[in-house]
Design a protein around this motif. Structure first.
Motif, short mmCIF file in Angstrom:
data_model
loop_
_atom_site.label_atom_id
_atom_site.label_comp_id
_atom_site.label_asym_id
_atom_site.label_seq_id
_atom_site.Cartn_x
_atom_site.Cartn_y
_atom_site.Cartn_z
N HIS A 141 0.82 -1.21 0.00
CA HIS A 141 0.00 0.00 0.00
C HIS A 141 0.86 1.27 0.00
O HIS A 141 0.43 2.33 0.42
CB HIS A 141 -0.96 0.00 1.20
CG HIS A 141 -2.04 -1.03 1.06
ND1 HIS A 141 -3.04 -1.19 2.01
CD2 HIS A 141 -2.28 -1.96 0.10
CE1 HIS A 141 -3.84 -2.17 1.62
NE2 HIS A 141 -3.40 -2.65 0.47
N PRO A 152 3.09 4.28 -2.04
CA PRO A 152 2.77 5.07 -3.24
C PRO A 152 3.14 4.40 -4.55
O PRO A 152 2.36 4.39 -5.50
CB PRO A 152 3.57 6.36 -3.03
CG PRO A 152 3.65 6.51 -1.55
CD PRO A 152 3.77 5.11 -1.02
N LEU A 193 0.58 1.81 -5.34
CA LEU A 193 -0.72 2.41 -5.61
C LEU A 193 -0.76 3.00 -7.01
O LEU A 193 -1.77 2.90 -7.71
CB LEU A 193 -1.03 3.50 -4.56
CG LEU A 193 -1.20 3.00 -3.12
CD1 LEU A 193 -1.40 4.18 -2.17
CD2 LEU A 193 -2.37 2.03 -3.01
N THR A 216 2.32 11.32 0.30
CA THR A 216 1.36 10.76 1.25
C THR A 216 0.22 10.11 0.46
O THR A 216 0.10 10.31 -0.76
CB THR A 216 0.79 11.85 2.15
OG1 THR A 216 0.11 12.82 1.33
CG2 THR A 216 1.90 12.55 2.93
N ARG A 217 -0.63 9.35 1.15
CA ARG A 217 -1.74 8.69 0.46
C ARG A 217 -2.73 9.70 -0.12
O ARG A 217 -3.30 9.47 -1.19
CB ARG A 217 -2.48 7.75 1.42
CG ARG A 217 -1.67 6.50 1.73
CD ARG A 217 -2.50 5.47 2.47
NE ARG A 217 -1.69 4.32 2.84
CZ ARG A 217 -2.16 3.27 3.50
NH1 ARG A 217 -3.42 3.24 3.88
NH2 ARG A 217 -1.36 2.26 3.79
#
Length: 316
Positions: A58, A60, A63, A139-140
């Motif tokens: 999970h 970056p 993703l 960041t997410r």
């Protein structure tokens, strides 16, 4: 009254002929295309599933890889099923609005994928050149915004083409020598001046994928400069290794796409079926190879895919 006249100038449907000149080989051509599409579905859905269930993926980088897999699925699924339908003589017709919809999602997913590849290049640049700031920069929430920006950018670029095509009269021209609907393929059937469509298509190619490839190139020049400044040979190899899979994906994605683009506009001596073959390759070859490249090149993904598949096999 004007609306009625405009509707009457638009064909109710288009007849797609597939690869003109190779009609006798359609059934044979369909075999590798079908196998490649099955590989696209299996590879990208497996990658998405593994990234979703494995919390260690999970980050970056992974993703972005999941976003790339979604874009690949949309790109191939917008075009390949209809191409197979043509090759198998199941259905060669497509309504005018369905054709515009296919064109929109095909080009939208292509531009979105190009944007994601640029984001992945910047991700690698920050990870290698500014590692201490990486967690703060990516960041997410930032990754989610980048994903939304990729979709928004693609939508803004492609939405005007719908109106550029709807304004054109077609005067009964409805036979398209192609396997799917694309912007210039539809525009060239019109019985009116399409200069606006040509220049808009050229401008959007230069300003979206064109700018992306330049910025990706700049980011990798900076990455290489930073890598060669590292004192340790092992550190240099590790840094290059983290980028190698992304570089392979970039070459796989842009090479057939730009080759198709330039031969379509400037390669007047290139046979038409070669144009169509190239146009089909850039919508199926990258989606098929991307998950394979990342699984082979990235040790963590390879291990997680093996673990998930092994667990699934045990359940069965």
């Amino acid at each position: 009254m004007a609306a009625i006249n405009q509707t009457s100038l638009q064909p109710p449907s288009f007849l797609l002929l597939g690869m003109v000149g190779l009609e006798d080989l359609h059934s044979w051509i369909s075999i590798p295309f079908c196998l490649m599409y099955i590989t696209v579905l299996l590879g990208n859905f497996t990658l998405l599933f593994v990234i979703a269930v494995e919390r260690s993926l999970h980050a970056p980088m992974y993703l972005f890889l999941a976003m790339l897999a979604v874009a690949d699925l949309v790109l191939s699924s917008s075009t390949v099923p209809k191409a197979l339908s043509i090759f198998w003589s199941l259905s060669k017709e497509m309504t005018f609005h369905a054709c515009l919809t296919q064109m929109f999602f095909t080009h939208l997913s292509f531009i979105a994928e190009s944007t994601i590849l640029l984001a992945m290049a910047i991700d690698r640049y920050v990870a290698i050149c500014n590692p201490l700031r990486y967690a703060m920069v990516f960041t997410r929430s930032v990754v989610a915004r980048i994903g939304l920006a990729a979709v928004a950018r693609s939508f803004c670029v492609m939405f005007p083409t719908i109106f550029l095509l709807r304004r054109l009269p077609f005067c009964g021209h409805s036979v398209m020598p192609h396997t799917y609907c694309e912007h210039m393929g539809i525009a060239r059937l019109a019985c009116a001046d399409i200069s606006v469509n040509i220049w808009y298509g050229f401008a959007t190619t230069l300003l979206s994928p064109g700018v992306d490839i330049v910025l990706i190139g700049v980011s990798y020049v900076l990455i290489l400069r930073a890598v060669f400044r590292l004192s340790s040979k092992a550190a240099q190899l590790k840094a290059v290794g983290t980028c190698s899979s992304h570089v392979c994906v970039i070459l796989i994605f842009y090479t057939p796409a730009f080759f198709s683009f330039f031969t379509h506009r400037f390669g007047h001596n290139v046979p038409h079926h070669v144009h169509i073959l190239l146009a089909n390759l850039y919508v199926i070859l990258p989606p098929m190879l991307n998950p394979i490249v990342y699984t082979v090149k990235n040790k963590l993904i390879r291990e997680k895919v093996s673990q998930v598949l092994f667990r699934t096999r045990q359940v069965w």
